[in-house]
Design a protein around this motif. Structure first.
Motif, PDB file in Angstrom:
ATOM      1  N   ILE A 138      -9.713  39.191   7.746  1.00  0.00           N
ATOM      2  CA  ILE A 138     -10.742  39.981   6.891  1.00  0.00           C
ATOM      3  C   ILE A 138     -10.929  39.438   5.329  1.00  0.00           C
ATOM      4  O   ILE A 138     -11.817  39.331   4.726  1.00  0.00           O
ATOM      5  CB  ILE A 138     -10.340  41.558   6.815  1.00  0.00           C
ATOM      6  N   ASP A 139      -9.666  39.283   4.809  1.00  0.00           N
ATOM      7  CA  ASP A 139      -9.597  38.848   3.489  1.00  0.00           C
ATOM      8  C   ASP A 139     -10.027  37.416   3.317  1.00  0.00           C
ATOM      9  O   ASP A 139     -10.838  37.143   2.526  1.00  0.00           O
ATOM     10  CB  ASP A 139      -7.983  38.672   2.919  1.00  0.00           C
ATOM     11  N   LEU A 140     -10.034  36.568   4.433  1.00  0.00           N
ATOM     12  CA  LEU A 140     -10.592  35.173   4.362  1.00  0.00           C
ATOM     13  C   LEU A 140     -12.048  35.264   4.507  1.00  0.00           C
ATOM     14  O   LEU A 140     -12.660  34.486   3.876  1.00  0.00           O
ATOM     15  CB  LEU A 140     -10.112  34.289   5.441  1.00  0.00           C
ATOM     16  N   ALA A 141     -12.515  36.264   5.319  1.00  0.00           N
ATOM     17  CA  ALA A 141     -13.927  36.189   5.544  1.00  0.00           C
ATOM     18  C   ALA A 141     -14.544  36.566   4.222  1.00  0.00           C
ATOM     19  O   ALA A 141     -15.859  36.248   3.882  1.00  0.00           O
ATOM     20  CB  ALA A 141     -14.316  37.424   6.742  1.00  0.00           C
TER      21      ALA A 141
ATOM     22  N   GLY B  61      -7.616  25.440  -0.510  1.00  0.00           N
ATOM     23  CA  GLY B  61      -8.141  24.374   0.633  1.00  0.00           C
ATOM     24  C   GLY B  61      -9.214  25.054   1.430  1.00  0.00           C
ATOM     25  O   GLY B  61      -9.885  26.216   0.929  1.00  0.00           O
ATOM     26  N   PRO B  62      -9.922  24.239   2.189  1.00  0.00           N
ATOM     27  CA  PRO B  62     -11.042  24.760   2.927  1.00  0.00           C
ATOM     28  C   PRO B  62     -10.872  25.964   3.891  1.00  0.00           C
ATOM     29  O   PRO B  62      -9.889  25.777   4.434  1.00  0.00           O
ATOM     30  CB  PRO B  62     -11.432  23.391   3.629  1.00  0.00           C
ATOM     31  N   LYS B  63     -11.846  26.709   3.651  1.00  0.00           N
ATOM     32  CA  LYS B  63     -11.774  28.070   4.657  1.00  0.00           C
ATOM     33  C   LYS B  63     -11.662  27.542   5.745  1.00  0.00           C
ATOM     34  O   LYS B  63     -11.139  28.361   6.879  1.00  0.00           O
ATOM     35  CB  LYS B  63     -12.852  28.894   4.606  1.00  0.00           C
TER      36      LYS B  63
ATOM     37  N   TRP C  91      -9.100  28.929   9.197  1.00  0.00           N
ATOM     38  CA  TRP C  91      -9.356  29.972  10.291  1.00  0.00           C
ATOM     39  C   TRP C  91      -8.338  29.736  11.437  1.00  0.00           C
ATOM     40  O   TRP C  91      -7.943  30.457  11.891  1.00  0.00           O
ATOM     41  CB  TRP C  91     -10.738  29.739  10.526  1.00  0.00           C
ATOM     42  N   PRO C  92      -8.190  28.444  11.878  1.00  0.00           N
ATOM     43  CA  PRO C  92      -7.361  28.203  13.021  1.00  0.00           C
ATOM     44  C   PRO C  92      -5.896  28.401  12.565  1.00  0.00           C
ATOM     45  O   PRO C  92      -4.987  28.924  13.539  1.00  0.00           O
ATOM     46  CB  PRO C  92      -7.601  26.732  13.291  1.00  0.00           C
ATOM     47  N   VAL C  93      -5.519  28.331  11.381  1.00  0.00           N
ATOM     48  CA  VAL C  93      -4.281  28.508  10.914  1.00  0.00           C
ATOM     49  C   VAL C  93      -3.882  29.810  11.147  1.00  0.00           C
ATOM     50  O   VAL C  93      -2.615  30.568  11.483  1.00  0.00           O
ATOM     51  CB  VAL C  93      -3.969  28.126   9.402  1.00  0.00           C
TER      52      VAL C  93
ATOM     53  N   GLN D 117       0.798  31.891  15.215  1.00  0.00           N
ATOM     54  CA  GLN D 117       1.755  32.997  15.243  1.00  0.00           C
ATOM     55  C   GLN D 117       3.000  32.664  15.204  1.00  0.00           C
ATOM     56  O   GLN D 117       3.383  32.037  16.103  1.00  0.00           O
ATOM     57  CB  GLN D 117       1.269  34.321  16.524  1.00  0.00           C
ATOM     58  N   PRO D 118       3.694  33.516  14.388  1.00  0.00           N
ATOM     59  CA  PRO D 118       3.492  34.415  13.450  1.00  0.00           C
ATOM     60  C   PRO D 118       3.542  34.084  12.101  1.00  0.00           C
ATOM     61  O   PRO D 118       2.926  34.556  11.147  1.00  0.00           O
ATOM     62  CB  PRO D 118       4.826  35.437  13.798  1.00  0.00           C
ATOM     63  N   VAL D 119       3.403  32.644  11.775  1.00  0.00           N
ATOM     64  CA  VAL D 119       3.462  32.187  10.783  1.00  0.00           C
ATOM     65  C   VAL D 119       2.243  31.977   9.859  1.00  0.00           C
ATOM     66  O   VAL D 119       1.942  31.884   8.779  1.00  0.00           O
ATOM     67  CB  VAL D 119       4.109  30.793  10.446  1.00  0.00           C
ATOM     68  N   GLY D 120       1.105  31.767  10.804  1.00  0.00           N
ATOM     69  CA  GLY D 120      -0.320  31.616   9.944  1.00  0.00           C
ATOM     70  C   GLY D 120      -0.843  32.429   9.126  1.00  0.00           C
ATOM     71  O   GLY D 120      -1.243  32.226   7.923  1.00  0.00           O
ATOM     72  N   PRO D 121      -0.708  33.935   9.675  1.00  0.00           N
ATOM     73  CA  PRO D 121      -1.205  34.713   8.625  1.00  0.00           C
ATOM     74  C   PRO D 121      -0.164  34.924   7.320  1.00  0.00           C
ATOM     75  O   PRO D 121      -0.939  35.245   6.552  1.00  0.00           O
ATOM     76  CB  PRO D 121      -1.324  36.265   9.559  1.00  0.00           C
ATOM     77  N   VAL D 122       0.858  35.033   7.682  1.00  0.00           N
ATOM     78  CA  VAL D 122       1.755  34.937   6.601  1.00  0.00           C
ATOM     79  C   VAL D 122       1.550  33.705   5.715  1.00  0.00           C
ATOM     80  O   VAL D 122       1.550  33.966   4.287  1.00  0.00           O
ATOM     81  CB  VAL D 122       3.261  34.957   6.999  1.00  0.00           C
TER      82      VAL D 122
END
Length: 130
Positions: A89-92, A101-103, A107-109, A113-118
């Protein structure tokens, strides 16, 4: 034989197919077919000395897991989902300038899990005024 990977076992027993469809539905059958394809086409996906059938039986059922693993999964899985949803939601909502960096890369990052959102929540967002 053309167009097929060797050893996919397309001509398996009817009882095997009926069991999977009855037990897991059409998605279970699809997973079975995909498992056979990846096993036959990808080569060394299995630990040394195990066959595809042996590996399939290595997984444990929920009831067979130790109590601490069931509790940890029950607590950490929702945390992981919430972090991913909040980060998405934040990225959107952010503009390209508010993201490090580029959005399109973030998105794939987010789904690693679990490191991407963090990683996104910790380092991917630019702070206001910077």
């Amino acid at each position: 034989m053309r167009g097929r990977c060797r050893g996919t076992g397309w001509r398996h027993q009817e009882a095997d197919t009926a069991f999977f469809i009855q037990e897991y539905g059409a998605l279970g059958r699809l997973r079975q077919v995909l498992d056979r394809l990846t096993t036959a086409c990808a080569g060394a996906l299995h630990p040394a000395g195990t066959s595809h059938e042996q590996e399939r039986t290595m997984g444990k059922k929920w009831s067979e897991l130790p109590r601490w693993q069931r509790r940890a999964t029950a607590v950490l899985a929702p945390v992981e989902v919430v972090l991913t949803v909040v980060a998405a939601i934040d990225l959107a909502r952010r503009t390209e300038q508010q993201v490090r960096g580029p959005k399109a890369v973030w998105w794939p990052v987010l789904f690693v899990q679990p490191v991407g959102p963090v990683a996104y929540l910790g380092w991917g967002r630019r702070r206001p005024g910077k």
